[in-house]
Design a protein around this motif. Structure first.
Motif, PDB file in Angstrom:
ATOM      1  N   GLU A   1       0.864  -1.192   0.000  1.00 38.93           N
ATOM      2  CA  GLU A   1       0.000   0.000   0.000  1.00 38.93           C
ATOM      3  C   GLU A   1       0.895   1.235   0.000  1.00 38.93           C
ATOM      4  N   ASP A   2       0.573   2.193  -0.853  1.00 42.62           N
ATOM      5  CA  ASP A   2       1.460   3.362  -0.956  1.00 42.62           C
ATOM      6  C   ASP A   2       1.017   4.552  -0.105  1.00 42.62           C
ATOM      7  N   GLU A   3      -0.161   4.454   0.532  1.00 40.29           N
ATOM      8  CA  GLU A   3      -0.566   5.549   1.423  1.00 40.29           C
ATOM      9  C   GLU A   3       0.045   5.305   2.800  1.00 40.29           C
TER      10      GLU A   3
ATOM     11  N   LEU B   1      -3.404  -6.115  -0.850  1.00 42.70           N
ATOM     12  CA  LEU B   1      -2.805  -5.505  -2.027  1.00 42.70           C
ATOM     13  C   LEU B   1      -3.627  -4.340  -2.556  1.00 42.70           C
ATOM     14  N   ASP B   2      -3.042  -3.175  -2.543  1.00 42.19           N
ATOM     15  CA  ASP B   2      -3.694  -2.012  -3.128  1.00 42.19           C
ATOM     16  C   ASP B   2      -3.600  -2.126  -4.652  1.00 42.19           C
ATOM     17  N   VAL B   3      -4.564  -1.518  -5.354  1.00 41.00           N
ATOM     18  CA  VAL B   3      -4.526  -1.610  -6.821  1.00 41.00           C
ATOM     19  C   VAL B   3      -3.596  -0.559  -7.409  1.00 41.00           C
ATOM     20  N   MET B   4      -3.832   0.695  -7.057  1.00 40.98           N
ATOM     21  CA  MET B   4      -3.024   1.768  -7.628  1.00 40.98           C
ATOM     22  C   MET B   4      -1.744   1.938  -6.815  1.00 40.98           C
ATOM     23  N   LEU B   5      -0.653   1.468  -7.415  1.00 46.89           N
ATOM     24  CA  LEU B   5       0.639   1.497  -6.718  1.00 46.89           C
ATOM     25  C   LEU B   5       1.720   1.996  -7.659  1.00 46.89           C
TER      26      LEU B   5
HETATM   27 CA    CA Z   1      -2.711   3.516  -3.891  1.00 42.34          CA
END
Ligand code: CA
Length: 229
Positions: A9-11, A52-56
Motif C-alpha cells: 500500500e502506498d498511502e 494488495l492495493d490496486v493503484m501502486l
Molecule cells: Ca494507492
C-alpha cells in the motif's frame, strides 16, 4: 502459530494504521509502499495473506496478483480498490484475487474479511505445499506437471520432470545412478547410467543459474546425485 501478512500500500497513513491494528490482533506484518518491492517480498517469503492495493507506484496490484498466480503462489490476496472502481473488482478477482474491499473501509470490516480468508485457506495451503515446490527462481507444480522459472514456463520432458520430482521428494539424500534408474525409469527400462547423467545435465541447464556450479542438483563424486535447497 503467528500469521504473517504482507501489506502492499502506498498511502503511508494507511500503512501505519493497518500495521498497528494488525499487529494488535497478533499478526506479523511486513509492508511495501511500491508494487515492485511488494512483489519481491511476496516472492521471497511465505505469507499467510497479502493485502494488495490496486493503484501502486512501479507495479500495480493487478500485475502483482497475476504474476504471483503465474508463479504458483497461491497465498490469499485481499485487494483494496478505490471507491467506484467496480470493473476493477471484477478484474482483480479474475486475475486471482480472493476478495476485495473498497476504500475507505472500517478496519473492523478488513479484519472480518481477513478472518474469513484465513479460515478458508488452511486446506488450500496444505494442498499447495504438497503440490508446489519452490527453489531459487523455480516453482514446480506437481499437480500440473509444470515448471516455472523467472515467470516463464520451462519445457521439461516427462523423464526430466519425473527425475526432478524424485530428487525433490527425496531431497537431502544421495541417490546412486542405479537407484535413480530404478526409481525414475523403472526396472523394466534398460537405459545406461549415462542416461541419468545426461538428464541431470539437462535439468541443470534448464533450472540452475550456473549449470557448471549447481546450487541445487549436486554431484556426489563416486556415488550419485542429491538435491538440496
Ligand atoms: Ca494507492
Amino acid at each position: 502459530m503467528i500469521m504473517k501478512v504482507l501489506l502492499v500500500e502506498d498511502e503511508a497513513g494507511l500503512v501505519l494504521t493497518l500495521t498497528d491494528r494488525l499487529q494488535a490482533e497478533g499478526f506479523e506484518v511486513s509492508s511495501a509502499t511500491d508494487g515492485a518491492r511488494g512483489f519481491e517480498l511476496a516472492l521471497s517469503e511465505n505469507f499467510d495473506l497479502i493485502i494488495l492495493d490496486v493503484m501502486l507506484p512501479k507495479k500495480n496490484g493487478y500485475d502483482i496478483c497475476r504474476d504471483l498466480r503465474q508463479k504458483s503462489i497461491n497465498t490469499p490476496i485481499l485487494m483494496l480498490t478505490a471507491k467506484g472502481e467496480t470493473i476493477d473488482k471484477v478484474l482483480g478477482l479474475k486475475l486471482g484475487a480472493d476478495d476485495y474491499l473498497t476504500k475507505p473501509f472500517e478496519v473492523i470490516e478488513l479484519l472480518a474479511r481477513i478472518e474469513a480468508l484465513l479460515r478458508r485457506s488452511p486446506v488450500q495451503n496444505q494442498n499447495n505445499s504438497a503440490e508446489t515446490f519452490r527453489f531459487g527462481e523455480v516453482a514446480v507444480d506437481f499437480k500440473r506437471a509444470e515448471v516455472v522459472r523467472n515467470n516463464e514456463v520451462v519445457e521439461l520432458s516427462a523423464m526430466e520432470f519425473k527425475l526432478l520430482q524424485f530428487l525433490i521428494e527425496n531431497r537431502g539424500n544421495v541417490h546412486s545412478r542405479d537407484k535413480l534408474l530404478d526409481e525414475v525409469w523403472g526396472y523394466d527400462a534398460m537405459p545406461s547410467t549415462r542416461t541419468v547423467d545426461v538428464h541431470v545435465a539437462w535439468l541443470r541447464q534448464k533450472l540452475e543459474e550456473n549449470p557448471k556450479h549447481p546450487q541445487f542438483i549436486h554431484t556426489v563424486h563416486g556415488f550419485g546425485y542429491k538435491f538440496t535447497v
